[in-house]
Design a protein around this motif. Structure first.
Motif, PDB file in Angstrom:
ATOM      1  N   GLY A  70     -18.489  -8.931   3.602  1.00 44.50           N
ATOM      2  CA  GLY A  70     -19.465  -9.917   4.078  1.00 44.50           C
ATOM      3  C   GLY A  70     -20.095  -9.543   5.410  1.00 44.50           C
ATOM      4  O   GLY A  70     -20.340 -10.415   6.235  1.00 44.50           O
ATOM      5  N   GLY A  71     -20.321  -8.265   5.629  1.00 41.87           N
ATOM      6  CA  GLY A  71     -20.917  -7.812   6.880  1.00 41.87           C
ATOM      7  C   GLY A  71     -19.935  -7.690   8.034  1.00 41.87           C
ATOM      8  O   GLY A  71     -20.311  -7.255   9.121  1.00 41.87           O
ATOM      9  N   GLN A  72     -18.679  -8.063   7.818  1.00 50.63           N
ATOM     10  CA  GLN A  72     -17.654  -7.961   8.865  1.00 50.63           C
ATOM     11  C   GLN A  72     -16.873  -6.665   8.694  1.00 50.63           C
ATOM     12  O   GLN A  72     -16.330  -6.382   7.627  1.00 50.63           O
ATOM     13  CB  GLN A  72     -16.707  -9.159   8.786  1.00 50.63           C
ATOM     14  N   GLU A  73     -16.820  -5.854   9.768  1.00 53.84           N
ATOM     15  CA  GLU A  73     -16.051  -4.608   9.756  1.00 53.84           C
ATOM     16  C   GLU A  73     -14.579  -4.935   9.977  1.00 53.84           C
ATOM     17  O   GLU A  73     -14.235  -5.630  10.935  1.00 53.84           O
ATOM     18  CB  GLU A  73     -16.535  -3.654  10.849  1.00 53.84           C
ATOM     19  N   LEU A  74     -13.727  -4.436   9.097  1.00 52.00           N
ATOM     20  CA  LEU A  74     -12.289  -4.696   9.173  1.00 52.00           C
ATOM     21  C   LEU A  74     -11.520  -3.387   9.104  1.00 52.00           C
ATOM     22  O   LEU A  74     -12.052  -2.373   8.639  1.00 52.00           O
ATOM     23  CB  LEU A  74     -11.859  -5.611   8.026  1.00 52.00           C
ATOM     24  N   GLN A  75     -10.266  -3.431   9.550  1.00 50.90           N
ATOM     25  CA  GLN A  75      -9.397  -2.266   9.461  1.00 50.90           C
ATOM     26  C   GLN A  75      -8.072  -2.679   8.832  1.00 50.90           C
ATOM     27  O   GLN A  75      -7.632  -3.819   8.974  1.00 50.90           O
ATOM     28  CB  GLN A  75      -9.135  -1.668  10.842  1.00 50.90           C
ATOM     29  N   GLY A  76      -7.460  -1.746   8.141  1.00 53.63           N
ATOM     30  CA  GLY A  76      -6.171  -1.998   7.519  1.00 53.63           C
ATOM     31  C   GLY A  76      -5.257  -0.799   7.652  1.00 53.63           C
ATOM     32  O   GLY A  76      -5.715   0.309   7.952  1.00 53.63           O
ATOM     33  N   THR A  77      -3.981  -1.028   7.411  1.00 50.19           N
ATOM     34  CA  THR A  77      -2.982   0.038   7.492  1.00 50.19           C
ATOM     35  C   THR A  77      -2.071   0.078   6.264  1.00 50.19           C
ATOM     36  O   THR A  77      -1.277   0.996   6.120  1.00 50.19           O
ATOM     37  CB  THR A  77      -2.083  -0.154   8.729  1.00 50.19           C
ATOM     38  N   ARG A  78      -2.175  -0.898   5.400  1.00 46.09           N
ATOM     39  CA  ARG A  78      -1.226  -1.039   4.287  1.00 46.09           C
ATOM     40  C   ARG A  78      -1.693  -0.243   3.066  1.00 46.09           C
ATOM     41  O   ARG A  78      -2.774  -0.429   2.562  1.00 46.09           O
ATOM     42  CB  ARG A  78      -1.090  -2.511   3.924  1.00 46.09           C
ATOM     43  N   ARG A  79      -0.827   0.652   2.599  1.00 43.79           N
ATOM     44  CA  ARG A  79      -1.106   1.385   1.362  1.00 43.79           C
ATOM     45  C   ARG A  79      -0.718   0.515   0.163  1.00 43.79           C
ATOM     46  O   ARG A  79      -1.486   0.351  -0.760  1.00 43.79           O
ATOM     47  CB  ARG A  79      -0.344   2.713   1.335  1.00 43.79           C
ATOM     48  N   THR A  80       0.498  -0.002   0.173  1.00 44.69           N
ATOM     49  CA  THR A  80       0.964  -0.920  -0.871  1.00 44.69           C
ATOM     50  C   THR A  80       1.793  -2.012  -0.212  1.00 44.69           C
ATOM     51  O   THR A  80       2.236  -1.871   0.923  1.00 44.69           O
ATOM     52  CB  THR A  80       1.854  -0.225  -1.925  1.00 44.69           C
ATOM     53  N   PHE A  81       2.022  -3.094  -0.943  1.00 44.47           N
ATOM     54  CA  PHE A  81       2.889  -4.154  -0.420  1.00 44.47           C
ATOM     55  C   PHE A  81       4.357  -3.781  -0.587  1.00 44.47           C
ATOM     56  O   PHE A  81       5.225  -4.370   0.045  1.00 44.47           O
ATOM     57  CB  PHE A  81       2.619  -5.482  -1.127  1.00 44.47           C
ATOM     58  N   THR A  82       4.633  -2.850  -1.474  1.00 41.85           N
ATOM     59  CA  THR A  82       6.023  -2.538  -1.790  1.00 41.85           C
ATOM     60  C   THR A  82       6.350  -1.080  -1.511  1.00 41.85           C
ATOM     61  O   THR A  82       7.225  -0.500  -2.137  1.00 41.85           O
ATOM     62  CB  THR A  82       6.316  -2.886  -3.267  1.00 41.85           C
ATOM     63  N   ASP A  83       5.667  -0.482  -0.545  1.00 39.08           N
ATOM     64  CA  ASP A  83       5.907   0.910  -0.191  1.00 39.08           C
ATOM     65  C   ASP A  83       7.258   1.058   0.497  1.00 39.08           C
ATOM     66  O   ASP A  83       7.662   0.205   1.275  1.00 39.08           O
ATOM     67  CB  ASP A  83       4.806   1.386   0.768  1.00 39.08           C
ATOM     68  N   VAL A  84       7.950   2.125   0.187  1.00 38.20           N
ATOM     69  CA  VAL A  84       9.208   2.433   0.856  1.00 38.20           C
ATOM     70  C   VAL A  84       9.145   3.864   1.383  1.00 38.20           C
ATOM     71  O   VAL A  84       8.419   4.702   0.851  1.00 38.20           O
ATOM     72  CB  VAL A  84      10.435   2.277  -0.083  1.00 38.20           C
ATOM     73  N   ASN A  85       9.891   4.129   2.429  1.00 31.97           N
ATOM     74  CA  ASN A  85       9.971   5.488   2.946  1.00 31.97           C
ATOM     75  C   ASN A  85      10.773   6.348   1.980  1.00 31.97           C
ATOM     76  O   ASN A  85      11.511   5.835   1.141  1.00 31.97           O
ATOM     77  CB  ASN A  85      10.622   5.502   4.327  1.00 31.97           C
ATOM     78  N   THR A  86      10.645   7.639   2.136  1.00 29.80           N
ATOM     79  CA  THR A  86      11.339   8.581   1.268  1.00 29.80           C
ATOM     80  C   THR A  86      12.125   9.579   2.108  1.00 29.80           C
ATOM     81  O   THR A  86      11.766   9.841   3.261  1.00 29.80           O
ATOM     82  CB  THR A  86      10.335   9.325   0.352  1.00 29.80           C
ATOM     83  N   SER A  87      13.174  10.115   1.548  1.00 25.43           N
ATOM     84  CA  SER A  87      13.937  11.145   2.247  1.00 25.43           C
ATOM     85  C   SER A  87      13.284  12.514   2.084  1.00 25.43           C
ATOM     86  O   SER A  87      13.698  13.479   2.701  1.00 25.43           O
ATOM     87  CB  SER A  87      15.375  11.187   1.727  1.00 25.43           C
ATOM     88  N   SER A  88      12.247  12.582   1.261  1.00 27.41           N
ATOM     89  CA  SER A  88      11.561  13.842   0.987  1.00 27.41           C
ATOM     90  C   SER A  88      10.249  13.941   1.765  1.00 27.41           C
ATOM     91  O   SER A  88       9.294  13.212   1.483  1.00 27.41           O
ATOM     92  CB  SER A  88      11.279  13.954  -0.513  1.00 27.41           C
ATOM     93  N   ARG A  89      10.204  14.865   2.706  1.00 32.08           N
ATOM     94  CA  ARG A  89       8.951  15.090   3.440  1.00 32.08           C
ATOM     95  C   ARG A  89       7.861  15.566   2.485  1.00 32.08           C
ATOM     96  O   ARG A  89       6.704  15.192   2.613  1.00 32.08           O
ATOM     97  CB  ARG A  89       9.164  16.092   4.572  1.00 32.08           C
ATOM     98  N   ALA A  90       8.233  16.381   1.498  1.00 35.01           N
ATOM     99  CA  ALA A  90       7.260  16.892   0.527  1.00 35.01           C
ATOM    100  C   ALA A  90       6.608  15.740  -0.248  1.00 35.01           C
ATOM    101  O   ALA A  90       5.397  15.761  -0.504  1.00 35.01           O
ATOM    102  CB  ALA A  90       7.928  17.868  -0.432  1.00 35.01           C
ATOM    103  N   ARG A  91       7.389  14.732  -0.611  1.00 33.68           N
ATOM    104  CA  ARG A  91       6.821  13.573  -1.326  1.00 33.68           C
ATOM    105  C   ARG A  91       5.856  12.824  -0.418  1.00 33.68           C
ATOM    106  O   ARG A  91       4.779  12.429  -0.843  1.00 33.68           O
ATOM    107  CB  ARG A  91       7.922  12.638  -1.806  1.00 33.68           C
ATOM    108  N   ALA A  92       6.223  12.629   0.842  1.00 30.21           N
ATOM    109  CA  ALA A  92       5.340  11.947   1.791  1.00 30.21           C
ATOM    110  C   ALA A  92       4.049  12.747   1.978  1.00 30.21           C
ATOM    111  O   ALA A  92       2.957  12.178   2.034  1.00 30.21           O
ATOM    112  CB  ALA A  92       6.050  11.737   3.125  1.00 30.21           C
ATOM    113  N   GLU A  93       4.164  14.077   2.056  1.00 31.99           N
ATOM    114  CA  GLU A  93       2.976  14.919   2.218  1.00 31.99           C
ATOM    115  C   GLU A  93       2.085  14.862   0.984  1.00 31.99           C
ATOM    116  O   GLU A  93       0.855  14.910   1.096  1.00 31.99           O
ATOM    117  CB  GLU A  93       3.387  16.356   2.544  1.00 31.99           C
ATOM    118  N   LYS A  94       2.681  14.737  -0.184  1.00 35.36           N
ATOM    119  CA  LYS A  94       1.904  14.622  -1.425  1.00 35.36           C
ATOM    120  C   LYS A  94       1.095  13.326  -1.417  1.00 35.36           C
ATOM    121  O   LYS A  94      -0.076  13.308  -1.796  1.00 35.36           O
ATOM    122  CB  LYS A  94       2.845  14.674  -2.635  1.00 35.36           C
ATOM    123  N   ILE A  95       1.716  12.240  -0.985  1.00 31.57           N
ATOM    124  CA  ILE A  95       1.006  10.958  -0.873  1.00 31.57           C
ATOM    125  C   ILE A  95      -0.095  11.084   0.178  1.00 31.57           C
ATOM    126  O   ILE A  95      -1.233  10.672  -0.048  1.00 31.57           O
ATOM    127  CB  ILE A  95       1.982   9.820  -0.519  1.00 31.57           C
TER     128      ILE A  95
END
Length: 150
Positions: A70-95
Motif C-alpha cells: 500500500g505504498g508503505q516501505e517495510l522490512q522483514g527478517t523472518r524466513r519461516t515461522f518454524t525455522d530451526v538452526n542446524t548443526s550443518s554449516r553446509a545446510r545453512a549455506e545451501k539455504i
C-alpha cells in the motif's frame, strides 16, 4: 516429583511455543504477497556451552528484506515461522544461497498487520516433530506428577 514437574514444565513450554509457531505458519498460507528484495543475507553462528564444558555450534540464516504494501516501505527478517538452526554449516549455506543480497523474493504478509511477514509460508514437518516431543514430555511429566509412573 521435582523431576516430573520440570519435565511437565518443559513439555508445556514447548507445546505453547511450537504450537503458536505452527498456528502462525498455517495462517500465513493464506496471506497476500508482495515483491521484495534481499538487503542482506548471512550465516548466523550460535555457540552454547554445556555443563560439562563441551561447546555446541549451530547455524542459521540471518536475512533482511524490503517490501512494499500500500505504498508503505517495510522490512522483514523472518524466513519461516518454524525455522530451526542446524548443526550443518553446509545446510545453512545451501539455504543462504537461495537468498543472495540484491536478489528478488516474494514476501507474504499479514493483511491485518503488514509489518508481519515471511518468505516461506506454511509449516515444516520438523515443527510437528517438536510438537510431538513437547506433548510426550507434557504427558510423561503429568503422569509422574499424578503418580501413575515412578
Amino acid at each position: 516429583m521435582t523431576g516430573h514437574l520440570i519435565i511437565l514444565g518443559l513439555g508445556l513450554i514447548t507445546v505453547i511455543v511450537v504450537g503458536y509457531s505452527i498456528l502462525r505458519g498455517q495462517k500465513s498460507r493464506g496471506w497476500p504477497s508482495a515483491s521484495g528484495s534481499i538487503l542482506s543475507s548471512s550465516i548466523s553462528v550460535h555457540e552454547s556451552t554445556d555443563d560439562d564444558g563441551s561447546t555446541t555450534t549451530s547455524y542459521g540464516v540471518a536475512l533482511l528484506y524490503r517490501y512494499s504494501v500500500g505504498g508503505q516501505e517495510l522490512q522483514g527478517t523472518r524466513r519461516t515461522f518454524t525455522d530451526v538452526n542446524t548443526s550443518s554449516r553446509a545446510r545453512a549455506e545451501k539455504i543462504l544461497a537461495t537468498y543472495p543480497q540484491g536478489g528478488s523474493v516474494t514476501v507474504y504478509y499479514d493483511p491485518q498487520k503488514p509489518s508481519t511477514s515471511v518468505l516461506v509460508p506454511g509449516v515444516s514437518w520438523i515443527s510437528y516433530l517438536f510438537l510431538a516431543l513437547g506433548l510426550a514430555f507434557l504427558l510423561f511429566g503429568l503422569a509422574g506428577v499424578l503418580g501413575l509412573i515412578g
